[in-house]
Design an enzyme around this catalytic site. Structure first.
Site, PDB file in Angstrom:
ATOM      1  N   LYS A   1       0.652  -1.075   0.005  1.00 31.59           N
ATOM      2  CA  LYS A   1       0.351   0.052   0.350  1.00 31.59           C
ATOM      3  C   LYS A   1       0.911   1.672   0.042  1.00 31.59           C
ATOM      4  O   LYS A   1       1.033   2.520  -0.717  1.00 31.59           O
ATOM      5  CB  LYS A   1      -0.959  -0.084   1.273  1.00 31.59           C
ATOM      6  CG  LYS A   1      -1.884  -1.246   1.307  1.00 31.59           C
ATOM      7  CD  LYS A   1      -2.844  -0.942   2.294  1.00 31.59           C
ATOM      8  CE  LYS A   1      -2.559  -0.814   3.599  1.00 31.59           C
ATOM      9  NZ  LYS A   1      -1.679  -3.074   4.172  1.00 31.59           N
ATOM     10  N   ARG A  24      -9.977   0.225   8.652  1.00 31.48           N
ATOM     11  CA  ARG A  24      -9.347  -0.637   8.216  1.00 31.48           C
ATOM     12  C   ARG A  24     -10.196  -1.520   9.427  1.00 31.48           C
ATOM     13  O   ARG A  24     -10.247  -2.792   9.688  1.00 31.48           O
ATOM     14  CB  ARG A  24      -8.073  -0.695   9.784  1.00 31.48           C
ATOM     15  CG  ARG A  24      -6.498  -0.645   9.274  1.00 31.48           C
ATOM     16  CD  ARG A  24      -6.077  -1.839   9.315  1.00 31.48           C
ATOM     17  NE  ARG A  24      -4.830  -1.531   9.486  1.00 31.48           N
ATOM     18  CZ  ARG A  24      -3.647  -0.665   8.972  1.00 31.48           C
ATOM     19  NH1 ARG A  24      -3.533   0.051   8.070  1.00 31.48           N
ATOM     20  NH2 ARG A  24      -2.102  -1.130   9.490  1.00 31.48           N
ATOM     21  N   ARG A  30      11.234  -6.676   5.249  1.00 28.87           N
ATOM     22  CA  ARG A  30      11.446  -5.488   5.695  1.00 28.87           C
ATOM     23  C   ARG A  30      12.259  -4.678   6.454  1.00 28.87           C
ATOM     24  O   ARG A  30      12.064  -4.955   7.798  1.00 28.87           O
ATOM     25  CB  ARG A  30       9.780  -5.119   5.701  1.00 28.87           C
ATOM     26  CG  ARG A  30       9.108  -3.508   5.165  1.00 28.87           C
ATOM     27  CD  ARG A  30       7.949  -3.599   5.238  1.00 28.87           C
ATOM     28  NE  ARG A  30       7.071  -3.432   5.963  1.00 28.87           N
ATOM     29  CZ  ARG A  30       6.180  -3.486   6.322  1.00 28.87           C
ATOM     30  NH1 ARG A  30       5.065  -2.912   4.685  1.00 28.87           N
ATOM     31  NH2 ARG A  30       4.778  -2.354   6.568  1.00 28.87           N
ATOM     32  N   ARG A  33      11.332  -2.937  12.737  1.00 31.61           N
ATOM     33  CA  ARG A  33      10.110  -2.122  13.266  1.00 31.61           C
ATOM     34  C   ARG A  33       9.813  -3.065  14.391  1.00 31.61           C
ATOM     35  O   ARG A  33       9.425  -4.448  14.537  1.00 31.61           O
ATOM     36  CB  ARG A  33       8.269  -1.749  12.487  1.00 31.61           C
ATOM     37  CG  ARG A  33       8.673  -0.235  12.241  1.00 31.61           C
ATOM     38  CD  ARG A  33       7.564   0.155  10.921  1.00 31.61           C
ATOM     39  NE  ARG A  33       6.542  -0.586  11.295  1.00 31.61           N
ATOM     40  CZ  ARG A  33       4.889  -0.981   9.807  1.00 31.61           C
ATOM     41  NH1 ARG A  33       5.827  -0.331   9.155  1.00 31.61           N
ATOM     42  NH2 ARG A  33       4.831  -1.477  10.528  1.00 31.61           N
ATOM     43  N   ARG A  88      -0.443  -9.025  13.475  1.00 27.31           N
ATOM     44  CA  ARG A  88      -1.176  -8.061  12.224  1.00 27.31           C
ATOM     45  C   ARG A  88      -1.931  -9.067  11.260  1.00 27.31           C
ATOM     46  O   ARG A  88      -3.114  -8.561  10.561  1.00 27.31           O
ATOM     47  CB  ARG A  88       0.417  -7.037  11.953  1.00 27.31           C
ATOM     48  CG  ARG A  88       0.682  -6.705  12.088  1.00 27.31           C
ATOM     49  CD  ARG A  88       1.919  -6.484  12.139  1.00 27.31           C
ATOM     50  NE  ARG A  88       1.875  -4.860  10.853  1.00 27.31           N
ATOM     51  CZ  ARG A  88       3.464  -4.369  10.413  1.00 27.31           C
ATOM     52  NH1 ARG A  88       4.302  -5.717  10.711  1.00 27.31           N
ATOM     53  NH2 ARG A  88       3.441  -5.037   9.332  1.00 27.31           N
TER      54      ARG A  88
END
Ligand code: ADP
Ligand code: ZN
Length: 214
Positions: free
Chosen positions: A13, A88, A127, A162, A173
């Site tokens: 996204k 969301r 990531r 992160r 998640r």
């Protein structure tokens, strides 16, 4: 343009949103980026949001709606916007519908990025993110690495994993996404404004979205 980007964590996204801003000057509004900046700056919002975010849980709807109600009334939204990571949940989508009606803004459509689960998992675990809250450039240790000493190519800040990118938080998640966010596709389908895009390569997807915008 005024669009919503839907898609699992790791669906791309953020990348798609950034590429779309170059198309017509519409701005990217990422609730995740806004929240991470708030955490970094230690604001009241950041303090409230941090625990949820680190676990990979959603921040409560009321906090998000308060934030977005203010954000969507700022002047730069006149150029159009790409909502990245919002809404969301169904309550957020319903509240957004009312808010947009109040602000007399129509959406062009809702983009649903469809990405195979194995691609998503691979992306999320590889990531890395620039630690500078004003930059937050995204890297991938396999396909788009930072500098050899782990610095951001744009701003030179350290590139980090992160807190919500541990394996446990990632799985949480994805589960939260299935349960709370995936139903939004049906919500917007019923409104007749959903468009599905199979998305593996962001540049290709952006071409298809531009074509759909006309
Ligand atoms: P990703 O899409 O990779 O999960 P984001 O950067 O969009 O990451 O969001 C990071 C975190 O911020 C989420 O896991 C959640 O805790 C919080 N968050 C972001 N947007 C929302 C939202 N619209 N509603 C609730 N929580 C949100
Ligand atoms: Zn950076």
């Amino acid at each position: 343009m005024r669009i919503i980007l839907l898609g699992a964590p790791g669906a791309g996204k953020g990348t798609v949103a950034k590429l779309l801003t170059e198309y017509d000057g519409s701005i990217q509004i990422s609730t995740g980026d806004i929240l991470r900046s708030a955490v970094k700056e230690g604001t009241a919002l950041g303090k409230e949001a941090k625990g949820y975010m680190d676990r990979g849980d959603l921040v409560p709807d009321e906090l998000i709606m308060k934030l977005m109600e203010e954000r969507l009334q700022q002047d730069d939204c006149g150029k159009g916007f790409i909502l990245d990571g919002f809404p969301r949940t169904i309550p957020q989508a319903e509240a957004l519908k009312q808010l947009l009606a109040k602000l007399k803004m129509n959406l062009d459509f809702v983009v649903n990025l469809e990405v195979p689960r194995d691609v998503i998992l691979d992306r999320l675990t590889t990531r890395r993110t620039c630690s500078n809250p004003d930059c937050q450039e995204i890297y991938n240790i396999k396909s788009n690495p930072p500098t050899p000493d782990g610095k951001c190519k744009k701003c030179g800040s350290p590139v980090i994993q992160r807190d919500d990118e541990t394996e446990e938080a990632i799985l949480n998640r994805l589960e939260t996404y299935q349960e709370k966010t995936a139903p939004l596709a049906g919500f917007y389908e019923r409104d007749g404004i959903l468009k599905n895009f199979e998305s593996i390569e962001s540049q290709e997807t952006v071409k298809k979205i531009k074509a759909a915008l006309g």
